[in-house]
Design a protein around this motif. Sequence first.
Motif, PDB file in Angstrom:
ATOM      1  N   VAL A  46       0.829  -1.199   0.000  1.00  0.00           N
ATOM      2  CA  VAL A  46       0.000   0.000   0.000  1.00  0.00           C
ATOM      3  C   VAL A  46       0.874   1.264   0.000  1.00  0.00           C
ATOM      4  O   VAL A  46       0.469   2.308  -0.516  1.00  0.00           O
ATOM      5  N   LEU A  47       2.082   1.176   0.518  1.00  0.00           N
ATOM      6  CA  LEU A  47       2.987   2.334   0.555  1.00  0.00           C
ATOM      7  C   LEU A  47       3.296   2.852  -0.845  1.00  0.00           C
ATOM      8  O   LEU A  47       3.524   4.044  -1.037  1.00  0.00           O
ATOM      9  N   GLU A  48       3.298   1.957  -1.831  1.00  0.00           N
ATOM     10  CA  GLU A  48       3.638   2.340  -3.199  1.00  0.00           C
ATOM     11  C   GLU A  48       2.552   3.164  -3.881  1.00  0.00           C
ATOM     12  O   GLU A  48       2.801   3.770  -4.915  1.00  0.00           O
ATOM     13  N   GLU A  49       1.370   3.212  -3.300  1.00  0.00           N
ATOM     14  CA  GLU A  49       0.235   3.892  -3.919  1.00  0.00           C
ATOM     15  C   GLU A  49       0.131   5.373  -3.562  1.00  0.00           C
ATOM     16  O   GLU A  49      -0.742   6.062  -4.070  1.00  0.00           O
ATOM     17  N   TYR A  50       1.012   5.867  -2.696  1.00  0.00           N
ATOM     18  CA  TYR A  50       0.892   7.223  -2.179  1.00  0.00           C
ATOM     19  C   TYR A  50       2.148   8.039  -2.462  1.00  0.00           C
ATOM     20  O   TYR A  50       3.259   7.507  -2.526  1.00  0.00           O
ATOM     21  N   GLU A  51       1.961   9.349  -2.615  1.00  0.00           N
ATOM     22  CA  GLU A  51       3.090  10.269  -2.806  1.00  0.00           C
ATOM     23  C   GLU A  51       3.802  10.529  -1.487  1.00  0.00           C
ATOM     24  O   GLU A  51       5.015  10.709  -1.449  1.00  0.00           O
ATOM     25  N   GLY A  52       3.023  10.593  -0.409  1.00  0.00           N
ATOM     26  CA  GLY A  52       3.554  10.898   0.908  1.00  0.00           C
ATOM     27  C   GLY A  52       3.268   9.780   1.893  1.00  0.00           C
ATOM     28  O   GLY A  52       2.167   9.216   1.899  1.00  0.00           O
ATOM     29  N   ILE A  53       4.271   9.465   2.723  1.00  0.00           N
ATOM     30  CA  ILE A  53       4.141   8.390   3.699  1.00  0.00           C
ATOM     31  C   ILE A  53       4.509   8.923   5.077  1.00  0.00           C
ATOM     32  O   ILE A  53       5.613   9.455   5.265  1.00  0.00           O
ATOM     33  N   LEU A  54       3.590   8.780   6.022  1.00  0.00           N
ATOM     34  CA  LEU A  54       3.816   9.152   7.415  1.00  0.00           C
ATOM     35  C   LEU A  54       3.677   7.898   8.267  1.00  0.00           C
ATOM     36  O   LEU A  54       2.663   7.200   8.176  1.00  0.00           O
ATOM     37  N   LEU A  55       4.705   7.612   9.052  1.00  0.00           N
ATOM     38  CA  LEU A  55       4.660   6.453   9.939  1.00  0.00           C
ATOM     39  C   LEU A  55       4.772   6.926  11.382  1.00  0.00           C
ATOM     40  O   LEU A  55       5.615   7.774  11.693  1.00  0.00           O
ATOM     41  N   GLY A  56       3.925   6.376  12.242  1.00  0.00           N
ATOM     42  CA  GLY A  56       3.942   6.757  13.646  1.00  0.00           C
ATOM     43  C   GLY A  56       4.001   5.534  14.543  1.00  0.00           C
ATOM     44  O   GLY A  56       3.267   4.566  14.329  1.00  0.00           O
ATOM     45  N   ALA A  57       4.899   5.577  15.530  1.00  0.00           N
ATOM     46  CA  ALA A  57       4.999   4.456  16.466  1.00  0.00           C
ATOM     47  C   ALA A  57       5.575   4.938  17.788  1.00  0.00           C
ATOM     48  O   ALA A  57       6.457   5.797  17.817  1.00  0.00           O
ATOM     49  N   TYR A  58       5.079   4.341  18.848  1.00  0.00           N
ATOM     50  CA  TYR A  58       5.667   4.583  20.166  1.00  0.00           C
ATOM     51  C   TYR A  58       6.918   3.730  20.286  1.00  0.00           C
ATOM     52  O   TYR A  58       7.091   2.738  19.576  1.00  0.00           O
ATOM     53  N   THR A  59       7.812   4.129  21.164  1.00  0.00           N
ATOM     54  CA  THR A  59       9.023   3.355  21.407  1.00  0.00           C
ATOM     55  C   THR A  59       8.756   2.377  22.540  1.00  0.00           C
ATOM     56  O   THR A  59       8.255   2.760  23.591  1.00  0.00           O
ATOM     57  N   TRP A  60       9.101   1.122  22.296  1.00  0.00           N
ATOM     58  CA  TRP A  60       8.837   0.055  23.249  1.00  0.00           C
ATOM     59  C   TRP A  60      10.132  -0.339  23.952  1.00  0.00           C
ATOM     60  O   TRP A  60      11.198  -0.361  23.350  1.00  0.00           O
ATOM     61  N   GLY A  61      10.028  -0.653  25.222  1.00  0.00           N
ATOM     62  CA  GLY A  61      11.176  -1.151  25.965  1.00  0.00           C
ATOM     63  C   GLY A  61      12.341  -0.184  25.963  1.00  0.00           C
ATOM     64  O   GLY A  61      12.170   1.011  26.154  1.00  0.00           O
ATOM     65  N   ASP A  62      13.515  -0.708  25.708  1.00  0.00           N
ATOM     66  CA  ASP A  62      14.723   0.114  25.758  1.00  0.00           C
ATOM     67  C   ASP A  62      15.068   0.771  24.436  1.00  0.00           C
ATOM     68  O   ASP A  62      16.176   1.260  24.258  1.00  0.00           O
ATOM     69  N   GLY A  63      14.141   0.774  23.496  1.00  0.00           N
ATOM     70  CA  GLY A  63      14.392   1.456  22.230  1.00  0.00           C
ATOM     71  C   GLY A  63      14.049   0.639  21.009  1.00  0.00           C
ATOM     72  O   GLY A  63      14.715   0.724  19.985  1.00  0.00           O
ATOM     73  N   GLU A  64      12.961  -0.117  21.080  1.00  0.00           N
ATOM     74  CA  GLU A  64      12.547  -0.944  19.953  1.00  0.00           C
ATOM     75  C   GLU A  64      11.221  -0.461  19.378  1.00  0.00           C
ATOM     76  O   GLU A  64      10.480   0.262  20.023  1.00  0.00           O
ATOM     77  N   LEU A  65      10.957  -0.956  18.162  1.00  0.00           N
ATOM     78  CA  LEU A  65       9.625  -0.781  17.592  1.00  0.00           C
ATOM     79  C   LEU A  65       8.651  -1.641  18.381  1.00  0.00           C
ATOM     80  O   LEU A  65       9.034  -2.700  18.886  1.00  0.00           O
ATOM     81  N   PRO A  66       7.399  -1.240  18.466  1.00  0.00           N
ATOM     82  CA  PRO A  66       6.414  -2.113  19.102  1.00  0.00           C
ATOM     83  C   PRO A  66       6.251  -3.402  18.284  1.00  0.00           C
ATOM     84  O   PRO A  66       6.414  -3.395  17.063  1.00  0.00           O
ATOM     85  N   ASP A  67       5.943  -4.490  18.963  1.00  0.00           N
ATOM     86  CA  ASP A  67       5.797  -5.786  18.298  1.00  0.00           C
ATOM     87  C   ASP A  67       4.825  -5.742  17.128  1.00  0.00           C
ATOM     88  O   ASP A  67       5.051  -6.390  16.108  1.00  0.00           O
ATOM     89  N   ASP A  68       3.737  -4.975  17.265  1.00  0.00           N
ATOM     90  CA  ASP A  68       2.729  -4.950  16.210  1.00  0.00           C
ATOM     91  C   ASP A  68       3.232  -4.275  14.930  1.00  0.00           C
ATOM     92  O   ASP A  68       2.598  -4.369  13.892  1.00  0.00           O
ATOM     93  N   PHE A  69       4.372  -3.595  14.966  1.00  0.00           N
ATOM     94  CA  PHE A  69       4.934  -2.946  13.782  1.00  0.00           C
ATOM     95  C   PHE A  69       6.030  -3.800  13.131  1.00  0.00           C
ATOM     96  O   PHE A  69       6.463  -3.527  12.008  1.00  0.00           O
TER      97      PHE A  69
END
Length: 147
Positions: A46-69
């Motif tokens: 789906v990322l390929e279909e857009y001109e602009g991409i915004l990604l948002g995520a909280y930082t998990w633990g000591d500096g990781e992406l959340p598991d769901d990402f």
Amino acid sequence: MAKVLLIFASMSGNTEMMADAVAKGVKEAGGDIEVIDIMDGPDVSVLEEYEGILLGAYTWGDGELPDDFLDFYDEMDDIDLTGKKSAAFGSCDSAYPEYGAAVDILLDKLKERGAETVLDGLKVELTPNKDEEEECHSFGKKFVSFL
């Protein structure tokens, strides 16, 4: 009208509040935005279909992406984002050694896949206050100016 995709992960609602404010700014600046919660399982293509991409995520633990990402992040290795404009944001917690590392991880991945990051990562300590919500709103408006 610029087509923008915003994908976010939020556990406590903080990053979702940020995403809502960013999306409002994009709309006010004339952007056409689709907002997807990472829990809804978007396909990375789906990322390929857009001109602009915004990604948002909280930082998990000591500096990781959340598991769901993590799966989506890994699948990004299979796409080319050359010519896309991008930015990232997220809620952070200064109690951890790495402040807002998820934002930096996402920005690095976007650059690695060929996207141009047009704004510095936006990091907010825990729940955004009114001023920080306005900063998110402005972030969205400013993002559209690069499209």
